[in-house]
Design a protein around this motif. Structure first.
Motif, mmCIF file in Angstrom:
data_model
loop_
_atom_site.group_PDB
_atom_site.id
_atom_site.type_symbol
_atom_site.label_atom_id
_atom_site.label_comp_id
_atom_site.label_asym_id
_atom_site.label_seq_id
_atom_site.Cartn_x
_atom_site.Cartn_y
_atom_site.Cartn_z
ATOM 1 N N ARG A 1 -9.913 2.916 8.561
ATOM 2 C CA ARG A 1 -9.544 1.390 8.747
ATOM 3 C C ARG A 1 -7.998 1.496 8.704
ATOM 4 N N GLY B 1 -1.854 -1.038 -4.013
ATOM 5 C CA GLY B 1 -2.429 -0.928 -2.638
ATOM 6 C C GLY B 1 -1.358 -0.530 -1.696
ATOM 7 N N TYR C 1 -7.041 6.314 10.284
ATOM 8 C CA TYR C 1 -6.026 6.553 9.243
ATOM 9 C C TYR C 1 -5.785 7.677 8.876
ATOM 10 N N ASP D 1 4.434 3.703 4.075
ATOM 11 C CA ASP D 1 4.051 2.760 3.107
ATOM 12 C C ASP D 1 4.718 3.283 1.909
ATOM 13 N N GLY E 1 -4.509 0.617 7.350
ATOM 14 C CA GLY E 1 -3.902 0.533 6.064
ATOM 15 C C GLY E 1 -3.153 -0.766 5.880
ATOM 16 N N ASP E 2 -3.198 -1.313 4.768
ATOM 17 C CA ASP E 2 -2.625 -2.705 4.447
ATOM 18 C C ASP E 2 -1.706 -2.216 3.462
ATOM 19 N N GLU F 1 0.432 -1.683 6.141
ATOM 20 C CA GLU F 1 0.925 -1.061 7.190
ATOM 21 C C GLU F 1 0.550 -1.598 8.683
HETATM 22 N N1 GLY Z 1 -1.683 0.841 2.045
HETATM 23 C C1 GLY Z 1 -2.631 2.042 1.934
HETATM 24 C C2 GLY Z 1 -3.843 1.580 2.418
HETATM 25 O O1 GLY Z 1 -4.370 0.885 2.896
HETATM 26 O O2 GLY Z 1 -5.124 2.478 2.027
#
Ligand code: GLY
Ligand code: AMP
Length: 431
Positions: free
Chosen positions: A289, A228, A271, A214, A291-292, A294
């Motif tokens: 959950r 984020g 994760y 990330d 990652g966003d 990723e």
């Molecule tokens: N990109 C990190 C998260 O979703 O926590």
């Protein structure tokens, strides 16, 4: 199958994009979704934290499987509620969700099961003088973390005693993190490359997905504030097959066995945020959950159908395999004016021509339609451009090429996503 996806970000859009390609799918819903998810299914106006309403919707609409994107409904117990009602849901129960909901729960769990992580101590607001005393003799840099959910902002890394005192005040005096900061974890600083490993599991059987990296800071060269996540690529060369095997043996297996022995087999995606230290991989954090952003890159890597795997996990019987394309996937995130501080929203977005290849996608996140049907910014991270390529460079070029066609006032994106991966490959002469 009728499938309901809970959440409204780029992560949920990318899961929807993938599930929408499954021959097993009949109808797809998003709750609440965003302006982009309506390409793949039907948006319904129920928010992710409205877990009772979501259960009622699932019952009334013959939903066969619910997929949970964000952590909040998991921590609130959406999976417990659905299972009590006999509804199939992909996502861990509230006991497992505490691994993300409380740093102290996560640290104590790792200690109990011998899972490598940074050494730590816990301090309570009611005995705050103990923390100030500890800071006198601690090693610096030091990591201070609010115990509870703090939208990714509850971690401070003071490099001197004076900075640490100011940091401690933001937890205990200024109350910046509210109740999440009632307890603070002081943790040893670990150095190394960071990587994220996702584990799809029914609590016993599991698939480890290709490791991701990330980019948490807002600016190029990892400068500026934490966000984020501004971009990601998969697989991260820093997490070699040898390291991944260590992660499996010393982290993934003991975590899953530990949870199972506590009577809570993990059903969903775990994760594992890692620091690849000279002493081996150690856990920085667990999230419960995907990652966003990723997840957006991971979805582009998958060559097999994901729906059967998620459905089997929801039923506690993972048997199907997963296959991945041979190459790399990348995602670049564009953020709204002011992100991650004070946002200016409502700016019109020009998307240009959308990709039609199976190896490219634009995933909307903080984007909505105004009353005239125009697309406007509505959240900090507005969208991601995700692409697969035979090489890391191909996938990055493809993601950046899509981004160059998109415009909105105040648009920001990092220009150096994947650079560490390219450097690592160059060093090992694989580029
Ligand atoms: N990109 C990190 C998260 O979703 O926590
Ligand atoms: P967390 O919310 O626990 O993921 O922490 C946010 C970020 O802080 C991580 O992605 C790391 O970059 C950094 N961090 C957290 N814990 C440590 C640690 N013990 N040593 C070094 N960096 C850390």
């Amino acid at each position: 199958m009728n499938v309901l996806i809970v959440g409204s970000g780029g992560r949920e859009a990318s899961i929807g994009w993938k599930i929408n390609q499954s021959p097993l799918l009949d109808h797809l819903y998003f709750a609440p979704g965003n302006a982009g998810t309506s390409q793949y299914g039907e948006n319904i106006p129920i928010k992710a934290h409205q877990i009772q309403e979501l259960a009622e919707f699932a019952q009334a609409n013959q939903i066969d499987l619910t997929l949970v994107g964000p952590e909040e409904p998991l921590v609130l117990g959406i999976s417990d509620l659905f299972r009590q009602k006999g509804l199939a849901i992909w996502g861990p129960d509230s006991f497992c969700a505490r691994l993300e909901g409380s740093k102290i729960v996560a640290k104590s769990f790792m200690k109990k099961y011998g899972i490598p992580t940074a050494k730590y101590q816990i301090f309570n607001r009611s005995e705050k003088e103990n923390l100030y005393r500890y800071l006198e003799t601690a090693d610096y840099p030091l990591v201070l973390k609010a115990d509870g959910l703090a939208a990714g902002k509850g971690v401070l890394i003071p490099s001197t005693k004076n900075e640490a005192i100011v940091a401690a005040q933001t937890f205990f005096e200024d109350n910046l993190f509210g109740e999440a900061g009632n307890q603070v974890v002081a943790e040893e600083f670990m150095s190394g490359e960071e990587a994220t490993v996702f584990v799809l599991t029914d609590g016993e059987n599991y698939h480890i997905l290709p490791p991701a990296q990330d980019h948490k800071r807002i600016g190029d060269g990892d400068s500026g504030k934490n966000t984020g996540g501004m971009g990601a690529y998969v697989p991260a060369p820093a997490c070699t097959p040898e390291i991944l095997e260590l992660v499996r043996k010393t982290i993934v297996e003991p975590t899953l066995t530990g949870l199972k022995s506590e009577g809570h087999p993990y059903r969903g995606v775990l994760y594992v945020g890692l620091m690849l230290t000279p002493d081996g991989p150690k856990v920085v954090e667990y999230n419960v959950r995907f990652g966003d952003p990723e997840c957006q890159a991971v979805m582009l890597m998958l060559s097999s159908d994901l729906l059967p795997v998620l459905n089997e996990i929801a039923h506690g019987q993972l048997v199907s395999g997963l296959s991945f394309k041979s190459g790399f996937a990348s995602v670049v995130v564009a953020s709204a004016k002011g992100y991650p501080d004070k946002l200016t929203l409502g700016d019109p977005i020009t998307l240009g021509a959308l990709p039609e290849s199976a190896d490219q996608a634009v995933f909307l996140a903080g984007a909505t339609e105004n009353e005239n049907g125009d697309l406007i910014t509505s959240g900090g991270r507005v969208l991601g451009t995700a692409a697969f390529g035979k090489t890391l460079k191909d996938s990055l070029d493809s993601a950046y090429q899509m981004m160059s066609a998109i415009q909105f006032n105040g648009m920001h994106y990092r220009k150096d996503i994947g650079q560490r991966g390219l450097d690592a490959l160059k060093k090992s002469e694989k580029v």
